[in-house]
Design a protein around this motif. Structure first.
Motif, PDB file in Angstrom:
ATOM      1  N   VAL A 185       0.832  -1.213   0.000  1.00  0.00           N
ATOM      2  CA  VAL A 185       0.000   0.000   0.000  1.00  0.00           C
ATOM      3  C   VAL A 185       0.859   1.251   0.000  1.00  0.00           C
ATOM      4  CG1 VAL A 185      -1.644   1.345   1.381  1.00  0.00           C
ATOM      5  CG2 VAL A 185      -1.987  -1.112   1.082  1.00  0.00           C
ATOM      6  N   ASN A 186       1.950   1.206   0.747  1.00  0.00           N
ATOM      7  CA  ASN A 186       2.826   2.382   0.846  1.00  0.00           C
ATOM      8  C   ASN A 186       3.635   2.613  -0.420  1.00  0.00           C
ATOM      9  OD1 ASN A 186       3.723   4.581   2.440  1.00  0.00           O
ATOM     10  ND2 ASN A 186       5.654   3.502   2.841  1.00  0.00           N
ATOM     11  N   ASN A 187       3.627   1.622  -1.321  1.00  0.00           N
ATOM     12  CA  ASN A 187       4.415   1.738  -2.547  1.00  0.00           C
ATOM     13  C   ASN A 187       3.525   1.641  -3.789  1.00  0.00           C
ATOM     14  OD1 ASN A 187       7.611   1.596  -1.946  1.00  0.00           O
ATOM     15  ND2 ASN A 187       6.490   0.398  -0.405  1.00  0.00           N
ATOM     16  N   ASN A 188       2.442   2.392  -3.744  1.00  0.00           N
ATOM     17  CA  ASN A 188       1.571   2.625  -4.901  1.00  0.00           C
ATOM     18  C   ASN A 188       0.747   1.410  -5.346  1.00  0.00           C
ATOM     19  OD1 ASN A 188       2.397   5.362  -5.222  1.00  0.00           O
ATOM     20  ND2 ASN A 188       4.288   4.621  -6.187  1.00  0.00           N
ATOM     21  N   CYS A 189       0.678   0.365  -4.547  1.00  0.00           N
ATOM     22  CA  CYS A 189      -0.183  -0.783  -4.855  1.00  0.00           C
ATOM     23  C   CYS A 189       0.046  -1.318  -6.279  1.00  0.00           C
ATOM     24  CB  CYS A 189      -1.661  -0.411  -4.703  1.00  0.00           C
ATOM     25  SG  CYS A 189      -2.130   0.169  -3.074  1.00  0.00           S
ATOM     26  N   THR A 190       1.282  -1.668  -6.585  1.00  0.00           N
ATOM     27  CA  THR A 190       1.613  -2.139  -7.927  1.00  0.00           C
ATOM     28  C   THR A 190       0.860  -3.433  -8.253  1.00  0.00           C
ATOM     29  OG1 THR A 190       3.510  -3.381  -7.097  1.00  0.00           O
ATOM     30  CG2 THR A 190       3.901  -1.121  -7.818  1.00  0.00           C
ATOM     31  N   PHE A 191       0.520  -3.595  -9.534  1.00  0.00           N
ATOM     32  CA  PHE A 191      -0.306  -4.718  -9.972  1.00  0.00           C
ATOM     33  C   PHE A 191       0.372  -6.066  -9.719  1.00  0.00           C
ATOM     34  CE2 PHE A 191      -1.458  -7.799 -13.268  1.00  0.00           C
ATOM     35  CZ  PHE A 191      -2.819  -7.906 -13.047  1.00  0.00           C
ATOM     36  N   VAL A 192       1.641  -6.177 -10.124  1.00  0.00           N
ATOM     37  CA  VAL A 192       2.356  -7.452 -10.000  1.00  0.00           C
ATOM     38  C   VAL A 192       2.447  -7.889  -8.538  1.00  0.00           C
ATOM     39  CG1 VAL A 192       4.555  -8.641 -10.349  1.00  0.00           C
ATOM     40  CG2 VAL A 192       3.685  -7.076 -12.096  1.00  0.00           C
ATOM     41  N   GLU A 193       2.816  -6.951  -7.669  1.00  0.00           N
ATOM     42  CA  GLU A 193       2.918  -7.275  -6.246  1.00  0.00           C
ATOM     43  C   GLU A 193       1.545  -7.610  -5.671  1.00  0.00           C
ATOM     44  OE1 GLU A 193       4.730  -8.091  -2.707  1.00  0.00           O
ATOM     45  OE2 GLU A 193       5.628  -7.726  -4.663  1.00  0.00           O
ATOM     46  N   GLY A 194       0.511  -6.939  -6.180  1.00  0.00           N
ATOM     47  CA  GLY A 194      -0.842  -7.241  -5.729  1.00  0.00           C
ATOM     48  C   GLY A 194      -1.256  -8.665  -6.082  1.00  0.00           C
ATOM     49  N   GLU A 195      -0.889  -9.132  -7.271  1.00  0.00           N
ATOM     50  CA  GLU A 195      -1.182 -10.507  -7.672  1.00  0.00           C
ATOM     51  C   GLU A 195      -0.459 -11.508  -6.770  1.00  0.00           C
ATOM     52  OE1 GLU A 195      -3.266 -11.713 -10.224  1.00  0.00           O
ATOM     53  OE2 GLU A 195      -3.969  -9.647 -10.006  1.00  0.00           O
ATOM     54  N   ASN A 196       0.784 -11.191  -6.401  1.00  0.00           N
ATOM     55  CA  ASN A 196       1.548 -12.063  -5.496  1.00  0.00           C
ATOM     56  C   ASN A 196       0.896 -12.140  -4.116  1.00  0.00           C
ATOM     57  OD1 ASN A 196       3.463 -12.574  -7.481  1.00  0.00           O
ATOM     58  ND2 ASN A 196       4.797 -10.893  -6.832  1.00  0.00           N
ATOM     59  N   LEU A 197       0.380 -11.006  -3.657  1.00  0.00           N
ATOM     60  CA  LEU A 197      -0.282 -10.980  -2.351  1.00  0.00           C
ATOM     61  C   LEU A 197      -1.585 -11.778  -2.373  1.00  0.00           C
ATOM     62  CD1 LEU A 197       0.293  -7.248  -1.354  1.00  0.00           C
ATOM     63  CD2 LEU A 197       1.322  -9.263  -0.279  1.00  0.00           C
ATOM     64  N   ILE A 198      -2.312 -11.711  -3.493  1.00  0.00           N
ATOM     65  CA  ILE A 198      -3.540 -12.510  -3.627  1.00  0.00           C
ATOM     66  C   ILE A 198      -3.205 -13.997  -3.572  1.00  0.00           C
ATOM     67  CG2 ILE A 198      -5.384 -13.154  -5.221  1.00  0.00           C
ATOM     68  CD1 ILE A 198      -5.444 -10.225  -6.140  1.00  0.00           C
ATOM     69  N   GLU A 199      -2.092 -14.388  -4.210  1.00  0.00           N
ATOM     70  CA  GLU A 199      -1.651 -15.789  -4.152  1.00  0.00           C
ATOM     71  C   GLU A 199      -1.264 -16.175  -2.731  1.00  0.00           C
ATOM     72  OE1 GLU A 199       1.704 -18.743  -6.192  1.00  0.00           O
ATOM     73  OE2 GLU A 199       1.458 -16.681  -6.896  1.00  0.00           O
ATOM     74  N   ASP A 200      -0.588 -15.265  -2.032  1.00  0.00           N
ATOM     75  CA  ASP A 200      -0.236 -15.521  -0.631  1.00  0.00           C
ATOM     76  C   ASP A 200      -1.494 -15.709   0.219  1.00  0.00           C
ATOM     77  OD1 ASP A 200       2.436 -15.330  -1.224  1.00  0.00           O
ATOM     78  OD2 ASP A 200       2.653 -13.254  -0.537  1.00  0.00           O
ATOM     79  N   THR A 201      -2.522 -14.930  -0.071  1.00  0.00           N
ATOM     80  CA  THR A 201      -3.775 -15.041   0.674  1.00  0.00           C
ATOM     81  C   THR A 201      -4.433 -16.398   0.433  1.00  0.00           C
ATOM     82  OG1 THR A 201      -4.104 -12.654   0.404  1.00  0.00           O
ATOM     83  CG2 THR A 201      -5.999 -13.940   1.094  1.00  0.00           C
ATOM     84  N   THR A 202      -4.378 -16.877  -0.802  1.00  0.00           N
ATOM     85  CA  THR A 202      -4.929 -18.199  -1.130  1.00  0.00           C
ATOM     86  C   THR A 202      -4.170 -19.297  -0.394  1.00  0.00           C
ATOM     87  OG1 THR A 202      -5.583 -17.403  -3.325  1.00  0.00           O
ATOM     88  CG2 THR A 202      -5.459 -19.794  -3.009  1.00  0.00           C
ATOM     89  N   ASN A 203      -2.839 -19.181  -0.384  1.00  0.00           N
ATOM     90  CA  ASN A 203      -2.023 -20.166   0.339  1.00  0.00           C
ATOM     91  C   ASN A 203      -2.310 -20.145   1.830  1.00  0.00           C
ATOM     92  OD1 ASN A 203      -0.780 -20.883  -2.068  1.00  0.00           O
ATOM     93  ND2 ASN A 203       0.924 -19.458  -1.787  1.00  0.00           N
ATOM     94  N   LEU A 204      -2.547 -18.957   2.357  1.00  0.00           N
ATOM     95  CA  LEU A 204      -2.845 -18.833   3.780  1.00  0.00           C
ATOM     96  C   LEU A 204      -4.192 -19.477   4.115  1.00  0.00           C
ATOM     97  CD1 LEU A 204      -1.462 -17.614   6.271  1.00  0.00           C
ATOM     98  CD2 LEU A 204      -2.873 -15.571   5.966  1.00  0.00           C
ATOM     99  N   LEU A 205      -5.129 -19.429   3.178  1.00  0.00           N
ATOM    100  CA  LEU A 205      -6.420 -20.086   3.389  1.00  0.00           C
ATOM    101  C   LEU A 205      -6.239 -21.601   3.478  1.00  0.00           C
ATOM    102  CD1 LEU A 205      -9.488 -19.954   3.606  1.00  0.00           C
ATOM    103  CD2 LEU A 205      -9.594 -20.004   1.095  1.00  0.00           C
ATOM    104  N   GLN A 206      -5.384 -22.153   2.617  1.00  0.00           N
ATOM    105  CA  GLN A 206      -5.092 -23.582   2.691  1.00  0.00           C
ATOM    106  C   GLN A 206      -4.448 -23.934   4.029  1.00  0.00           C
ATOM    107  OE1 GLN A 206      -6.109 -25.791   0.419  1.00  0.00           O
ATOM    108  NE2 GLN A 206      -7.021 -24.089  -0.700  1.00  0.00           N
ATOM    109  N   GLU A 207      -3.568 -23.062   4.497  1.00  0.00           N
ATOM    110  CA  GLU A 207      -2.931 -23.284   5.799  1.00  0.00           C
ATOM    111  C   GLU A 207      -3.973 -23.261   6.914  1.00  0.00           C
ATOM    112  OE1 GLU A 207       0.473 -21.245   8.706  1.00  0.00           O
ATOM    113  OE2 GLU A 207       0.284 -20.609   6.599  1.00  0.00           O
ATOM    114  N   LEU A 208      -4.946 -22.361   6.800  1.00  0.00           N
ATOM    115  CA  LEU A 208      -6.011 -22.276   7.796  1.00  0.00           C
ATOM    116  C   LEU A 208      -6.806 -23.583   7.853  1.00  0.00           C
ATOM    117  CD1 LEU A 208      -7.804 -20.786   9.816  1.00  0.00           C
ATOM    118  CD2 LEU A 208      -9.011 -19.749   7.873  1.00  0.00           C
TER     119      LEU A 208
END
Length: 348
Positions: A185-208
């Motif tokens: 968020v502090n670095n302009n919410c770049t698209f590529v990094e946003g896609e990586n974070l969405i993938e991290d969120t999916t992985n975290l759901l599997q961990e849950l």
């Protein structure tokens, strides 16, 4: 020692304990079966090997299924033993007749497997020895009882520590994700990094999902366990921690999508980005800190049931007074709009 090393050590110890239990219970059951006159003492340790399961409750249930299936299988076979020859067709026919009723009654599949196994072995071996039927009944009961007793008195299964380990790791990973989103968020919410974070969120759901499985296993491990002491309270404490972390996951998955959509409108002010970054960073650090404390805390602490009291974290952002009243309507509107958009999404 990090969490992965703790897990490896736990798995090694668990495996060694299982080997010890099976070996000891098999030896004891064999000798006990011989002492009681069995001509087929191997049937007792066979039941031991099959009955010692992940928890005491699982072992007791499996032992019950094996005894039930054995008795039912013998009852079916005993009427046809003297009238049928041993060959593939008679065995197949007998298995069909013996398992139709259990299937119709929707008995557990383990019982049906044990009925089939009993029918096969009794039908074959009873033609060679008259002792097999009585030996199978007696030795099955001996093996089942010995397996459960050994399982109880020698380091009974207890997966509360494992559940705490997994929820702690989940808390650490959730905290790291919050801090990553803060940086994004502090670095302009770049698209590529946003896609990586969405993938991290999916992985975290599997961990849950894995964490929830560990908690169900831990809960079952305490049933029929006479040595639980304060383990139920400790598990409850960690369940409360998990409950709060699940809210944290729901929060971060929601705000990540919102920030992504907001940044696409090119209307996300720099000042707001900085304030939100500070807020998310504070949340991430707090959750990580509490997760580490949970790992280090080995005692029951009643106040720790409120581990994630987020009221202790100051709110870094604010909204104009004129938006205070309609903020609920705006929130409902935004959530509904996202839901409708997802309903229109097709995945092939």
């Amino acid at each position: 020692m990090d969490i992965n090393k703790r897990k490896q050590k736990f798995e090694l110890i668990k495996g060694l304990i299982l080997i010890t239990k099976i070996s000891l219970a098999s030896g004891v059951s064999w000798e006990l079966a011989k002492m009681l006159g069995s001509k087929h003492p191997y049937l007792a340790p066979l039941t031991v090997i099959l009955s010692i399961q992940e928890t005491i409750q699982h072992s007791a249930v499996y032992a019950f299924y094996r005894i039930t299936g054995t008795l039912f299988g013998i009852a079916v076979t005993i009427f046809f033993i003297k009238h049928l020859e041993v060959n593939g067709w008679t065995i197949g026919s007998l298995l069909t007749m013996g398992t139709v009723l259990p299937v119709v009654l929707r008995l557990h599949k383990t019982i049906i497997h044990q009925i089939s196994l009993t029918i096969l072995l009794v039908f074959v071996f009873v033609h060679k020895t008259n002792y097999y039927v009585s030996d199978r009944i007696r030795d099955t009961i001996i093996g089942a009882l010995v397996a459960i007793i050994i399982h109880i008195i020698i380091v009974p299964p207890n997966y509360v520590k494992e559940a705490r380990r997994t929820v702690t790791q989940f808390g650490i990973d959730l905290g790291q994700l919050l801090k990553k989103v803060a940086y994004w968020v502090n670095n302009n919410c770049t698209f590529v990094e946003g896609e990586n974070l969405i993938e991290d969120t999916t992985n975290l759901l599997q961990e849950l999902h894995e964490v929830e499985k560990e908690f169900r296993k831990a809960e079952k491990s305490l049933r029929l366990n006479p040595f639980v002491r304060n383990k139920k309270q400790l598990l409850k404490q960690n369940e409360q921690f998990l409950f709060q972390l699940k809210h944290g996951y729901t929060y971060i998955s929601g705000v990540l999508t919102t920030f992504n959509e907001w940044s696409e409108t090119n209307s996300l002010p720099t000042v707001d980005r900085q304030k939100w970054a500070v807020q998310l960073q504070a949340l991430g650090e707090y959750i990580t800190e509490q997760a580490n404390k949970n790992l280090e805390n080995h005692s029951i602490n009643k106040s720790s049931l409120d581990l994630l009291d987020l009221s202790s974290i100051p709110l870094q952002i604010s909204i104009p007074p004129e938006l205070e009243s309609p903020r609920y309507q705006l929130s409902l509107y935004n959530d509904t709009l996202k839901f409708i958009e997802k309903l229109g999404t097709r995945r092939y």
